[in-house]
Design a protein around this motif. Structure first.
Motif, short mmCIF file in Angstrom:
data_model
loop_
_atom_site.label_atom_id
_atom_site.label_comp_id
_atom_site.label_asym_id
_atom_site.label_seq_id
_atom_site.Cartn_x
_atom_site.Cartn_y
_atom_site.Cartn_z
N GLN A 84 0.90 -1.15 0.00
CA GLN A 84 0.00 0.00 0.00
C GLN A 84 0.94 1.20 0.00
OE1 GLN A 84 -3.00 -2.18 -0.18
NE2 GLN A 84 -3.64 -0.14 0.44
N HIS A 85 0.69 2.18 -0.86
CA HIS A 85 1.59 3.33 -0.86
C HIS A 85 0.90 4.55 -1.46
CE1 HIS A 85 1.89 2.51 -5.12
NE2 HIS A 85 2.62 3.59 -5.28
N GLY A 86 1.49 5.71 -1.23
CA GLY A 86 0.95 6.92 -1.84
C GLY A 86 1.76 8.15 -1.47
N PHE A 87 1.56 9.19 -2.27
CA PHE A 87 2.14 10.51 -1.97
C PHE A 87 0.98 11.48 -1.92
CE2 PHE A 87 4.27 14.56 -3.02
CZ PHE A 87 5.27 14.54 -2.05
N SER A 88 0.86 12.21 -0.81
CA SER A 88 -0.32 13.05 -0.61
C SER A 88 -0.23 14.36 -1.40
CB SER A 88 -0.49 13.36 0.88
OG SER A 88 0.59 14.14 1.36
N THR A 89 -1.37 15.01 -1.53
CA THR A 89 -1.42 16.38 -2.06
C THR A 89 -1.86 17.27 -0.90
OG1 THR A 89 -3.76 16.26 -2.66
CG2 THR A 89 -2.15 15.52 -4.33
N ARG A 90 -2.12 18.54 -1.16
CA ARG A 90 -2.58 19.43 -0.09
C ARG A 90 -4.12 19.49 -0.03
NH1 ARG A 90 -0.08 25.13 -1.15
NH2 ARG A 90 -1.20 25.58 0.76
N LEU A 91 -4.79 18.78 -0.92
CA LEU A 91 -6.25 18.88 -1.02
C LEU A 91 -6.97 18.08 0.06
CD1 LEU A 91 -6.71 18.53 -4.89
CD2 LEU A 91 -6.28 20.60 -3.55
N GLY A 92 -8.11 18.62 0.52
CA GLY A 92 -8.86 17.98 1.60
C GLY A 92 -8.23 18.35 2.93
N GLY A 93 -8.71 17.73 4.00
CA GLY A 93 -8.07 17.95 5.29
C GLY A 93 -8.62 19.13 6.07
N TYR A 94 -8.02 19.37 7.24
CA TYR A 94 -8.58 20.27 8.24
C TYR A 94 -7.75 21.50 8.55
CZ TYR A 94 -11.46 16.16 9.15
OH TYR A 94 -12.31 15.10 9.02
N SER A 95 -6.52 21.58 8.03
CA SER A 95 -5.63 22.67 8.46
C SER A 95 -6.02 24.03 7.87
CB SER A 95 -4.18 22.34 8.09
OG SER A 95 -3.75 21.21 8.80
N GLN A 96 -5.76 25.07 8.67
CA GLN A 96 -6.05 26.44 8.27
C GLN A 96 -4.79 27.07 7.67
OE1 GLN A 96 -9.26 27.68 8.62
NE2 GLN A 96 -9.61 25.54 9.18
N PRO A 97 -4.97 28.18 6.91
CA PRO A 97 -3.81 28.87 6.34
C PRO A 97 -2.76 29.22 7.41
CG PRO A 97 -5.84 29.78 5.46
CD PRO A 97 -6.23 28.81 6.53
N PRO A 98 -1.47 29.13 7.12
CA PRO A 98 -0.89 28.83 5.81
C PRO A 98 -0.69 27.34 5.53
CG PRO A 98 0.87 29.33 7.35
CD PRO A 98 -0.43 29.42 8.13
N PHE A 99 -1.39 26.49 6.29
CA PHE A 99 -1.19 25.04 6.17
C PHE A 99 -2.32 24.35 5.40
CE2 PHE A 99 0.57 26.55 10.27
CZ PHE A 99 1.92 26.39 9.98
N GLN A 100 -3.13 25.15 4.72
CA GLN A 100 -4.30 24.59 4.04
C GLN A 100 -3.89 23.61 2.95
OE1 GLN A 100 -3.04 27.55 3.63
NE2 GLN A 100 -3.47 28.48 1.69
N SER A 101 -4.54 22.40 2.95
CA SER A 101 -5.37 22.02 4.08
C SER A 101 -5.02 20.61 4.56
CB SER A 101 -6.86 22.13 3.72
OG SER A 101 -7.10 21.60 2.43
N LEU A 102 -4.38 19.79 3.74
CA LEU A 102 -4.02 18.45 4.22
C LEU A 102 -2.55 18.44 4.66
CD1 LEU A 102 -5.46 15.56 4.42
CD2 LEU A 102 -3.97 14.93 2.51
N ASN A 103 -2.25 19.27 5.66
CA ASN A 103 -0.87 19.29 6.17
C ASN A 103 -0.61 18.05 7.01
OD1 ASN A 103 1.68 19.95 7.21
ND2 ASN A 103 0.71 20.87 9.00
N LEU A 104 0.43 17.30 6.67
CA LEU A 104 0.74 16.08 7.40
C LEU A 104 2.00 16.20 8.26
CD1 LEU A 104 -0.12 13.55 4.54
CD2 LEU A 104 -1.54 14.21 6.47
N GLY A 105 2.58 17.40 8.30
CA GLY A 105 3.80 17.61 9.09
C GLY A 105 3.48 18.11 10.49
N LEU A 106 4.00 17.41 11.50
CA LEU A 106 3.75 17.78 12.90
C LEU A 106 4.70 18.85 13.41
CD1 LEU A 106 3.16 14.31 14.62
CD2 LEU A 106 1.55 16.22 14.64
N HIS A 107 5.74 19.16 12.64
CA HIS A 107 6.84 20.00 13.14
C HIS A 107 6.84 21.40 12.55
CE1 HIS A 107 7.98 18.47 9.28
NE2 HIS A 107 8.98 19.32 9.22
N VAL A 108 5.73 21.80 11.90
CA VAL A 108 5.76 23.07 11.17
C VAL A 108 4.98 24.20 11.84
CG1 VAL A 108 6.23 22.02 8.93
CG2 VAL A 108 3.85 22.29 9.66
#
Ligand SMILES: [Zn+2]
Length: 272
Positions: free
Chosen positions: A28-52
């Motif tokens: 199972q594998h994949g590379f994400s995009t920024r589309l979808g998700g819950y994050s607000q600007p400037p992280f809109q919206s599918l931010n997967l980084g915990l350190h930013v």
């Protein structure tokens, strides 16, 4: 330009896979995009980084969402503190879940992860750097490497392949390798210092940069490919995304396009 990656769009997300990896039915594998998700600007919206600096709860919800589309349990994710180095870490069952919900539990100081264990999902995080996916369908084994200019120069992509050979008996000429979306040569201007470094270690170096009026433009995806060929990978087994994250800033986070304050995409891969 033709891409060896495929974009999948669902109602809640959009992500890329490497069809030749899917064909093996081993991962199972994949590379994400920024589309979808819950994050607000400037992280809109599918931010997967915990350190930013994004809201942690949003990131965890985003990770769950992305992993659901890959049919992976997000709590099993193994993540590392990426430091633009060239260390390759062999992930074992006891590492399961490290860095999944908290950055403090992430594996320290490593930019490449490999394993031959099933149901142990590896993850690495990106905004312009080059994601490299590995699948040895024979042993089988998998890997991920994170290569910015420093990692590319240090040939972390090749080192990951050679570490798979050493640790699992993988044959470089049998491994399938995917080079994912990153800043492209169209958008990646660098100075003479960096170009001179690449001239020292890459051949044929003309293949990876060209001059602009005052500087140079560097092709990190191609540089990683050259290093992988040198390490014994076969041209027909290397799959190029040929996608520039800065040109497609609507689809991807781009560190350079957004002045450094942005989210991260993830590369995730798991042996079934
Ligand atoms: Zn571009």
């Amino acid at each position: 330009m033709k891409s060896d990656f495929r974009l999948w769009e669902t109602e809640t997300s959009a992500y890329l896979t490497i069809p030749r990896f899917d064909d093996t039915d081993l991962v199972q594998h994949g590379f994400s995009t920024r589309l979808g998700g819950y994050s607000q600007p400037p992280f809109q919206s599918l931010n997967l980084g915990l350190h930013v600096g994004d809201d942690k709860e949003s990131v965890v919800k985003n990770r769950r969402l992305f992993c659901e589309s890959l049919k992976i349990n997000w709590q099993d994710l193994v993540a590392a503190e990426q430091v633009h180095g060239d260390a390759v870490y062999i992930v074992s069952a006891e590492d399961k879940g490290k860095g999944a919900a908290n950055y403090v539990t992430a594996l320290s100081a490593t930019d490449a992860l490999i394993t031959n264990q099933p149901y142990l999902p590896l993850s690495t995080y990106y905004a312009d750097c080059v994601p490299i996916f590995y699948l040895d369908p024979e042993t089988p084994a998998i890997g991920l490497a994170h290569a910015g200019w420093k990692g590319t120069l240090a040939k972390i992509g090749a080192k990951t392949l050679l570490k798979m050979a050493e640790a699992f008996g993988s044959r470089p000429d049998k491994c399938l390798i995917g080079i994912g979306p990153s800043i492209g040569s169209c958008c990646y201007e660098v100075d003479e210092f960096i170009i001179n470094k690449f001239k020292e270690y890459f051949w044929p170096v003309e293949q990876i940069f060209y001059p602009t009026s005052s500087k140079w433009k560097l092709n990190l995806q191609e540089a990683n490919k050259l290093a992988l060929l040198e390490a014994g990978a076969l041209n027909e087994n290397i799959f190029m995304s040929n996608i520039c994250t800065r040109c497609q800033n609507d689809l991807f986070f781009s560190y350079r396009a957004e002045g450094g304050k942005t989210g991260r995409m993830a590369a995730v891969i798991m042996l079934k």
